[in-house]
Scaffold this motif. Structure first.
Motif, PDB file in Angstrom:
ATOM      1  N   GLN A 225      -1.726   9.622  -1.717  1.00 32.85           N
ATOM      2  CA  GLN A 225      -2.630   8.873  -2.417  1.00 32.85           C
ATOM      3  C   GLN A 225      -2.576   8.911  -3.799  1.00 32.85           C
TER       4      GLN A 225
ATOM      5  N   GLY B  90      -4.596   7.006  -7.250  1.00 26.38           N
ATOM      6  CA  GLY B  90      -5.909   6.428  -7.689  1.00 26.38           C
ATOM      7  C   GLY B  90      -6.684   7.082  -8.581  1.00 26.38           C
TER       8      GLY B  90
ATOM      9  N   TYR C 174      -9.027   4.607  -4.599  1.00 24.87           N
ATOM     10  CA  TYR C 174      -7.578   4.778  -4.163  1.00 24.87           C
ATOM     11  C   TYR C 174      -6.917   3.542  -4.349  1.00 24.87           C
ATOM     12  N   ASP C 175      -5.553   3.471  -4.808  1.00 25.85           N
ATOM     13  CA  ASP C 175      -4.706   2.279  -5.098  1.00 25.85           C
ATOM     14  C   ASP C 175      -4.071   1.818  -3.814  1.00 25.85           C
ATOM     15  N   THR C 176      -3.642   3.045  -2.785  1.00 22.58           N
ATOM     16  CA  THR C 176      -3.007   3.043  -1.975  1.00 22.58           C
ATOM     17  C   THR C 176      -3.833   2.271  -0.511  1.00 22.58           C
ATOM     18  N   SER C 177      -3.590   0.949  -0.295  1.00 22.64           N
ATOM     19  CA  SER C 177      -4.416   0.244   0.423  1.00 22.64           C
ATOM     20  C   SER C 177      -4.285   0.742   1.938  1.00 22.64           C
ATOM     21  N   ARG C 178      -3.195   1.151   2.168  1.00 17.84           N
ATOM     22  CA  ARG C 178      -3.110   1.733   3.615  1.00 17.84           C
ATOM     23  C   ARG C 178      -3.179   3.272   3.525  1.00 17.84           C
ATOM     24  N   VAL C 179      -4.293   3.946   4.265  1.00 23.11           N
ATOM     25  CA  VAL C 179      -4.555   5.136   4.423  1.00 23.11           C
ATOM     26  C   VAL C 179      -3.770   5.456   5.366  1.00 23.11           C
TER      27      VAL C 179
ATOM     28  N   GLY D 292       0.847  -1.367  -0.076  1.00 20.61           N
ATOM     29  CA  GLY D 292       0.085  -0.017  -0.003  1.00 20.61           C
ATOM     30  C   GLY D 292       0.766   1.224  -0.095  1.00 20.61           C
TER      31      GLY D 292
ATOM     32  N   SER E 276     -11.346   1.987  -1.174  1.00 17.90           N
ATOM     33  CA  SER E 276     -10.200   1.310  -1.735  1.00 17.90           C
ATOM     34  C   SER E 276     -10.466   0.744  -3.194  1.00 17.90           C
ATOM     35  N   LYS E 277      -9.404   0.312  -3.929  1.00 16.69           N
ATOM     36  CA  LYS E 277      -9.410  -0.403  -5.173  1.00 16.69           C
ATOM     37  C   LYS E 277      -9.733  -1.840  -4.946  1.00 16.69           C
ATOM     38  N   GLU E 278      -9.188  -2.370  -3.731  1.00 18.35           N
ATOM     39  CA  GLU E 278      -9.716  -3.776  -3.260  1.00 18.35           C
ATOM     40  C   GLU E 278     -10.947  -3.910  -3.081  1.00 18.35           C
TER      41      GLU E 278
END
Lengths: 157, 157, 157
Positions: free
Chosen positions: B120, B122, B144-149, A114, B43-45
């Motif tokens: 971030q 995305g 967002y790609d960044t899974s950890r905010v 991430g 999240s993208k996930e």
């Protein structure tokens, strides 16, 4: 006025190019090139010295399609999540032999954990021609500033 | 030609959107949406799995205005200093039901200590409609790609 | 329609400006300014407080040309490799006194060791006028968010 519209068309082509990569629509990627295209990724250092040592080299669209098949089927490495930032588009040419176009790029990669970092910065040196399907890359050369390629570069830039 | 001008209009809307956030003119932010709008950050996930678990969800413009009031009056956290980078704008639609528009974003945050990092990355998935006031967002979803905010996400993206 | 074309012209000017810096064509840099121009780099903190303490200040084009000569001849520091990302362009004015234009920038620097990081984020506050040679900067003020300037800032932003 015509020049501004050409600029807008070239900008739309670049945007579509990076959107295809960033949103994992890789099968569309070769369709933006002519059949007799050139695609290269080369370091700024080698480019400046005139050394022909690209880290990726494809000299027709079939090689691009092969690469996509390879990425889809032999994908044993972690798939990157790229976001391209583009700027600085400049171009020359009257269209008779297409347009020579230059654009700066910065690619942000987000890891599986991430974290987002700058993966590669550089510039595109493109030869764009008009075809019945619209503007297409006859040549796209990605010259990267980042001399240390941080991870396996299997995906196009 | 008309398509290129639509593209330019959509690009101007996106630029105004990020300029409002990046230059702390938050009171203008809700004015870019229709009253019956949807605004989400997800999240993208979760998006890829079809899981409806956004970390921010507003389904009308009043909720957007409430959020701005909250940010201005209950601002006990450090205010972020964002700069958005946009690219890859693509759109479809003939305008009858507006336009579906997709744009990649990368948000750079500068901390109070002066360090700038990627906050971030995305993409925006937007439904844009034409109103008497110009183009407005009927729906804006930030995936967002960044899974950890990385920090408290109280500000819109 | 006219507004959209003005926007496109301003965007082309900004793109040319950053392309000149990013591709080391510094001799062209002063040609984008009027002779009686102002060029400043100032921190957001000082700008917000109204403190006139820019870290770079040139108030005519001769000073810009002098700086380029100095960079080329007294270049004892490592030359940076910048890539600018631009977004959020907004402008006002009817052209009679030119245009007031604002654009967010993020500058990525790649070190000799090959690592790319965010060097500076901020915004351009520009006064652009129409000349016989095209649009030119009568004033360009770079207001950076990044309060800690990471390395010697000898190059323009």
């Amino acid at each position: 006025m015509n020049d501004l519209m050409t600029r807008l068309e070239l900008s739309a082509l670049q945007d579509r190019y990076v959107s295809i990569i960033d949103n994992d629509r890789m099968e569309e990627w070769p369709t933006l090139f002519t059949e007799d295209c050139l695609y290269q990724i080369i370091s700024k250092e080698n480019e400046d010295l005139g050394l022909p040592a690209p880290i990726m080299h494809c000299d027709n669209a079939r090689m691009l399609r092969d690469r996509v098949v390879a990425l889809r089927n032999a994908n044993i490495f972690e798939q990157p999540v790229y976001r391209h930032c583009l700027s600085g588009l400049e171009w020359t040419g009257d269209g008779a032999d297409g347009y020579r176009c230059q654009t700066s790029y910065v690619v942000i990669n987000t890891s599986a954990a991430g974290e987002s970092t700058v993966f590669q910065a550089g510039r595109y040196l493109d030869h764009v021609v008009r075809t019945p399907d619209g503007l297409r890359f006859k040549s796209k050369r990605c010259v990267y500033d980042t001399s240390r390629v941080q991870t396996l570069l299997a995906y196009p830039i």
